[in-house]
Enzyme design. Structure first.
Site, mmCIF file in Angstrom:
data_model
loop_
_atom_site.group_PDB
_atom_site.id
_atom_site.type_symbol
_atom_site.label_atom_id
_atom_site.label_comp_id
_atom_site.label_asym_id
_atom_site.label_seq_id
_atom_site.Cartn_x
_atom_site.Cartn_y
_atom_site.Cartn_z
ATOM 1 N N GLY A 78 0.817 -1.209 0.000
ATOM 2 C CA GLY A 78 0.000 0.000 0.000
ATOM 3 C C GLY A 78 0.847 1.254 0.000
ATOM 4 O O GLY A 78 2.069 1.218 0.144
ATOM 5 N N ARG A 79 0.165 2.371 -0.216
ATOM 6 C CA ARG A 79 0.834 3.673 -0.177
ATOM 7 C C ARG A 79 -0.076 4.640 0.524
ATOM 8 O O ARG A 79 -1.266 4.676 0.273
ATOM 9 C CB ARG A 79 1.062 4.199 -1.593
ATOM 10 C CG ARG A 79 2.364 3.868 -2.155
ATOM 11 C CD ARG A 79 2.677 4.832 -3.285
ATOM 12 N NE ARG A 79 3.012 6.146 -2.777
ATOM 13 C CZ ARG A 79 3.249 7.191 -3.562
ATOM 14 N NH1 ARG A 79 3.147 7.078 -4.846
ATOM 15 N NH2 ARG A 79 3.567 8.350 -3.039
ATOM 16 N N GLY A 80 0.488 5.415 1.410
ATOM 17 C CA GLY A 80 -0.325 6.418 2.085
ATOM 18 C C GLY A 80 0.435 7.714 2.133
ATOM 19 O O GLY A 80 1.531 7.848 1.574
ATOM 20 N N GLY A 81 -0.159 8.684 2.798
ATOM 21 C CA GLY A 81 0.468 9.989 2.921
ATOM 22 C C GLY A 81 1.806 9.905 3.645
ATOM 23 O O GLY A 81 2.679 10.745 3.450
ATOM 24 N N MET A 82 1.981 8.900 4.491
ATOM 25 C CA MET A 82 3.206 8.821 5.270
ATOM 26 C C MET A 82 4.291 8.030 4.570
ATOM 27 O O MET A 82 5.441 8.056 4.983
ATOM 28 C CB MET A 82 2.923 8.201 6.637
ATOM 29 C CG MET A 82 1.998 9.053 7.479
ATOM 30 S SD MET A 82 1.798 8.370 9.119
ATOM 31 C CE MET A 82 3.323 8.909 9.895
ATOM 32 N N VAL B 239 3.964 1.112 2.259
ATOM 33 C CA VAL B 239 3.842 0.045 3.251
ATOM 34 C C VAL B 239 4.144 -1.281 2.572
ATOM 35 O O VAL B 239 3.677 -1.540 1.460
ATOM 36 C CB VAL B 239 2.412 -0.011 3.846
ATOM 37 C CG1 VAL B 239 2.349 -1.011 4.982
ATOM 38 C CG2 VAL B 239 1.982 1.363 4.319
ATOM 39 N N ASP C 199 -6.901 10.961 12.429
ATOM 40 C CA ASP C 199 -7.032 10.747 10.985
ATOM 41 C C ASP C 199 -7.841 9.477 10.727
ATOM 42 O O ASP C 199 -7.494 8.655 9.902
ATOM 43 C CB ASP C 199 -5.653 10.657 10.325
ATOM 44 C CG ASP C 199 -5.728 10.807 8.806
ATOM 45 O OD1 ASP C 199 -6.742 11.364 8.316
ATOM 46 O OD2 ASP C 199 -4.801 10.370 8.111
#
Lengths: 176, 499
Positions: B91-95, B98, B207
Site C-alpha cells: 500500500g501507499r499512504g500519505g506517510m 507500506v 485521521d
C-alpha cells in the site's frame, strides 16, 4: 528559438531527459536539505541545466532549456498529484470551488490537476500567458528571470502574470 | 470573443492595473469600453477576480509540495531492511509506502511502513514520530493494529506493525452492496470500542477514515495508523512529564488529517481532542451505512466548506433502513460544535449499546401483530374452503368464479403476510418499507375477499341458513380485521408511524 541555429529536437523528446534529471536532483536535494528550508525550484532547474549541458545535450541555451524544464515540471507534478489523487475519493473531481478562507487550508497538490486543466484552457486563448504561469509557478522563476526566458520586458511579464492569475482564479472558482 | 476583443481586454486590464490610484478603475473601464459590453464585462470580471485572488499561485508549487517530486522507487521484494526482508508492497499512504515483510528474528510477518523522507528530515519531526510510535505501541486492543517497533535503518525510519490480512472499509464502501442495519450497528460498536480504548489511554487518532480501518479475513475490524495521534494532556501519566504538561506534538494552526473526515475545529487549525475522532467516526459510519458522504461535494474544498457551514444531509432520508437509534447516534457525532457531540468514544459505546438494545428487544405487542398476521392468513384459507363448499352446493358460473378468486386470494394473502412476519423477525429495519410496499395489496385482498364472501352468502341464504350466516360473519370479520384491528396492532407493536 533563434533562427540561425540548427533545429533542436522537439520538446517531447527532450522532456523525459529533463524529467529524470529533475526528479533525481529533487530527491538528492531533499535528502541533504536542512530543516526549515524550502526547496528552491529555480535552483533545481539551474542545476539540472548545468548537468545536462555538461553532458552535451543539444540545447540552444539556458533560456531554451528553462522553457522545457518548466513544462516538464508541470508534467511531473501534475502526474504525481493525479496518481496520488486517484487514491483519494475526494480528489477525483476536476473543478475546484475556492473561497478565500478555504484556499488557505487547501492542499496545493490536491488542486494541481484542476489547475493544470485550467491552464490548458488558458493556453488555447493565450499561449504566452500559459508559458508565464509555467515559468513562474512550476519552475519558480522570478519576474526578471521569466522576462529573460521569454525575451520580453519585466513590466510586461508582471502585467501578463497578473492577468493570467486573475483568469485562472476565476476559472477555478467555478462557474460565475 | 474575437481575438481583437481579447487583445482589447488584455490591454484594458493591464492599463487598469497601472492606474494610480487604483480606486475608480471600475468607472474608468466602463467609460473606456462603453462601446463593447462584452469587453467591458470581461475586464471588470477579471479586475474583480484579480483583487480577490490573494496569494493564489504566488508561491511556486515546488516550495509547497516538494514531496510530490520525491516519488522514491519502491523497495524490491527480497530487499533487507535491518532484520526485515521485504516480501511485497501492499500500500501507499500519505506517510509513505507500506510493505509486507518478514521479521527474521521472530519469524513473524509484519507490515513495514517506510516513512517518507519529508516526514523524517527534521529532528523535531523524528522526535515527534518516536513519541507517537511509543504512544501507539502502548495501545493493546483487538480492534487496534498493534505497533511492534520503530526502526531506524541507515537514516530512514520504519514502523513495524501487525499485518492485517483483509481489506479496508474504504474498499468495502466502494465495492460492496449497502450493509444491513445489523452489520452497521456491529461495525459501529466494534469501532467505538477500539476508539474508546485508545481515548482511555490518552491517544487520539486524528485521521480516522475508511482507509484506516481494515476488516480482517475472519471479519474483525482493526484501526490502523494511530500515526497522527498525540498524547492527550489529560492522559494518564501526564503528571510525570515536563512539569505536568505534555507538549503538543502538532502546532496549533497546522492542519493535519484527511479533509473529508476532519471536524470543523480541525479544519480551522484549532486544538482538537477526542471529539474530533467522534466526528470522523460519524462521517465514516454515515458513509459506510449509506455509501455516500454526509457533506458530499464536488471537490475536497467543497466538502470542507460544507463541513464548516452546512448540516449533514439527513441520514434518515439517505439511508431509511438504518434504525432510528443508530441514525441519531451518527447525527450527533456530526454536530459542528464539539460540545454537542459525544464527549468521548466511551459515551459513544454506551449510546450504541442502548441503540442496539432498543433495536433488538421487540416490543411485546409485536407478538400480537404476528398473531394477527397469521390469523388473517388462515381466515383467507377458510374463506376459500367455504367458497369451494358453496360451489359444490350451487354450481353456477358466479359461484365458480368466486371460488377461483378466493382461491387466488388465499394463496397471495398468506404469502404477503408471511413475508411481513419473516421480515419482522429476521430483518426488522426493513419492515416499515416492506409494509409500505405490501400494504395496499393486503388491504385490497381483504376487502375483495369480504365482498365476494358476502355475495356467496347471499347465493345460499335461501337454502342453507347456517353456512350463509357463517360466510357473512367471516366476510365482516375479515373486513373489520383489516380496517380496524390491523392498524391498531401495528401501531401498538411499532409505534404510530409503523416503523
Amino acid at each position: 528559438m533563434t533562427a540561425d541555429s540548427p533545429q533542436p529536437p522537439p520538446a517531447e523528446e527532450l522532456a523525459p531527459l529533463v524529467y529524470d534529471e529533475l526528479r533525481r536532483l529533487a530527491a538528492a536535494y531533499m535528502r541533504r536539505e536542512r530543516p526549515g528550508q524550502t526547496l528552491q525550484a529555480t535552483a533545481l532547474v539551474h542545476e539540472a541545466y548545468l548537468r545536462l549541458a555538461g553532458a552535451g545535450t543539444p540545447w540552444h541555451d539556458e533560456r531554451h532549456f528553462v522553457g522545457i524544464a518548466a513544462r516538464s515540471m508541470r508534467q511531473i507534478l501534475v502526474e504525481r498529484a493525479r496518481a496520488r489523487g486517484a487514491q483519494k475519493r475526494w480528489a477525483e473531481l476536476d473543478r475546484v470551488s475556492m473561497t478565500d478562507a478555504l484556499a488557505v487550508a487547501a492542499d496545493p497538490a490536491g488542486t494541481l490537476p484542476a489547475l493544470d486543466e485550467a491552464l490548458t484552457r488558458l493556453e488555447e486563448i493565450d499561449p504566452e500567458q500559459a508559458r508565464i504561469v509555467e515559468l513562474r509557478y512550476f519552475a519558480g522563476l522570478s519576474i526578471e528571470e521569466t522576462a529573460d526566458a521569454l525575451g520580453i520586458s519585466p513590466a510586461t511579464v508582471k502585467r501578463r502574470w497578473a492577468l493570467a492569475r486573475a483568469w485562472l482564479f476565476r476559472d477555478l472558482s467555478g462557474p460565475a | 470573443m474575437t481575438s481583437d476583443q481579447r487583445r482589447r481586454v488584455r490591454d484594458l486590464f493591464e492599463a487598469a492595473l497601472d492606474r494610480d490610484p487604483p480606486a475608480g478603475a471600475g468607472s474608468w473601464i466602463a467609460r473606456e469600453a462603453a462601446d463593447d459590453p462584452v469587453v467591458r464585462d470581461e475586464v471588470l470580471s477579471l479586475v474583480e477576480h484579480h483583487s480577490r485572488a490573494g496569494a493564489f499561485l504566488s508561491h511556486p508549487i515546488v516550495e509547497q509540495a516538494a514531496d510530490l517530486l520525491l516519488d522514491e522507487e519502491p523497495l524490491a521484494p527480497g530487499a533487507s531492511i535491518g532484520a526485515y526482508t521485504i516480501v511485497r508492497e501492499i500500500g501507499r499512504g500519505g506517510m509513505g509506502r507500506v510493505y509486507l515483510a518478514s521479521d527474521g528474528r521472530l519469524g513473524r510477518t509484519v507490515a513495514l511502513k517506510a516513512l517518507a523522507p519529508h516526514l523524517t528530515r527534521d529532528p523535531s519531526q523524528r522526535a515527534r514520530l518516536r513519541r507517537e510510535a511509543r504512544a501507539a505501541a502502548a495501545l493493546t486492543h483487538p480492534g487496534i493494529c498493534t505497533v511492534y517497533a520503530l526502526e531506524e535503518v541507515s537514516g530512514e525510519l520504519y514502523i513495524a506493525t501487525e499485518f492485517v490480512d483483509g481489506h479496508t472499509l474504504a474498499e468495502e464502501i466502494r465495492s460492496g452492496p449497502r450493509p444491513s442495519a445489523g452489520v452497521v450497528l456491529q461495525t459501529a460498536q466494534d469501532l467505538a470500542a477500539a476508539l474508546a480504548s485508545a481515548h482511555a489511554s490518552g491517544v487520539i487518532h486524528r485521521d480516522l477514515k475508511p482507509d484506516n480501518v481494515m476488516r480482517s479475513r475472519d471479519g474483525r475490524l482493526k484501526i490502523l495508523d494511530f500515526g497522527l495521534a498525540r498524547m492527550d494532556e489529560a492522559g494518564p501519566g501526564a503528571g510525570h512529564r515536563e512539569g505536568g504538561r505534555v507538549p503538543y506534538v502538532t502546532q496549533p494552526g497546522v492542519v493535519i488529517g484527511t479533509p473529508a473526515y476532519m471536524a470543523p475545529e480541525q479544519i480551522n487549525g484549532l486544538a482538537v481532542d477526542a471529539r474530533a475522532d467522534v466526528f470522523a467516526f460519524g462521517v465514516l459510519l454515515y458513509e459506510f451505512a449509506c455509501g455516500a458522504h454526509p457533506f458530499e461535494g464536488s471537490s475536497q474544498l467543497a466538502v470542507m466548506a460544507r463541513v464548516l457551514e452546512s448540516d449533514a444531509r439527513p441520514i434518515a432520508a439517505r439511508c431509511p433502513a438504518l434504525s432510528g437509534g443508530v441514525a441519531d447516534v451518527i447525527s450527533r457525532c456530526l454536530k459542528k460544535a464539539p460540545a454537542e457531540r459525544f464527549g468521548s468514544a466511551a459515551e459513544l459505546v454506551g449510546a450504541l449499546k442502548a441503540a442496539g438494545d432498543a433495536g433488538s428487544a421487540a416490543s411485546p405487542h409485536a407478538t400480537w401483530w404476528r398473531v394477527h398476521q397469521i390469523v388473517i392468513a388462515m381466515l383467507h384459507i377458510v374463506a376459500a374452503t367455504l367458497a369451494w363448499q358453496i360451489k359444490e352446493w350451487i354450481e353456477t358460473p358466479l359461484t365458480i368464479a368466486i371460488f377461483l378468486a378466493l382461491g387466488a386470494a388465499a394463496t397471495i394473502a398468506p404469502v404477503l403476510r408471511g413475508h411481513l412476519v419473516f421480515t419482522e423477525v429476521m430483518n426488522r429495519p426493513h419492515l416499515a418499507r416492506e409494509r409500505r410496499r405490501t400494504g395496499r395489496a393486503t388491504l385490497l385482498l381483504d376487502l375483495v375477499t369480504g365482498v365476494l364472501l358476502f355475495i356467496d352468502a347471499g347465493m345460499i341464504a335461501g337454502t342453507r341458513a347456517l353456512p350463509a350466516v357463517f360466510a357473512l360473519s367471516l366476510a365482516i370479520g375479515i373486513v373489520m380485521a383489516s380496517i380496524v384491528l390491523e392498524p391498531a396492532t401495528t401501531a401498538a407493536a411499532f409505534g404510530s408511524d409503523g416503523s
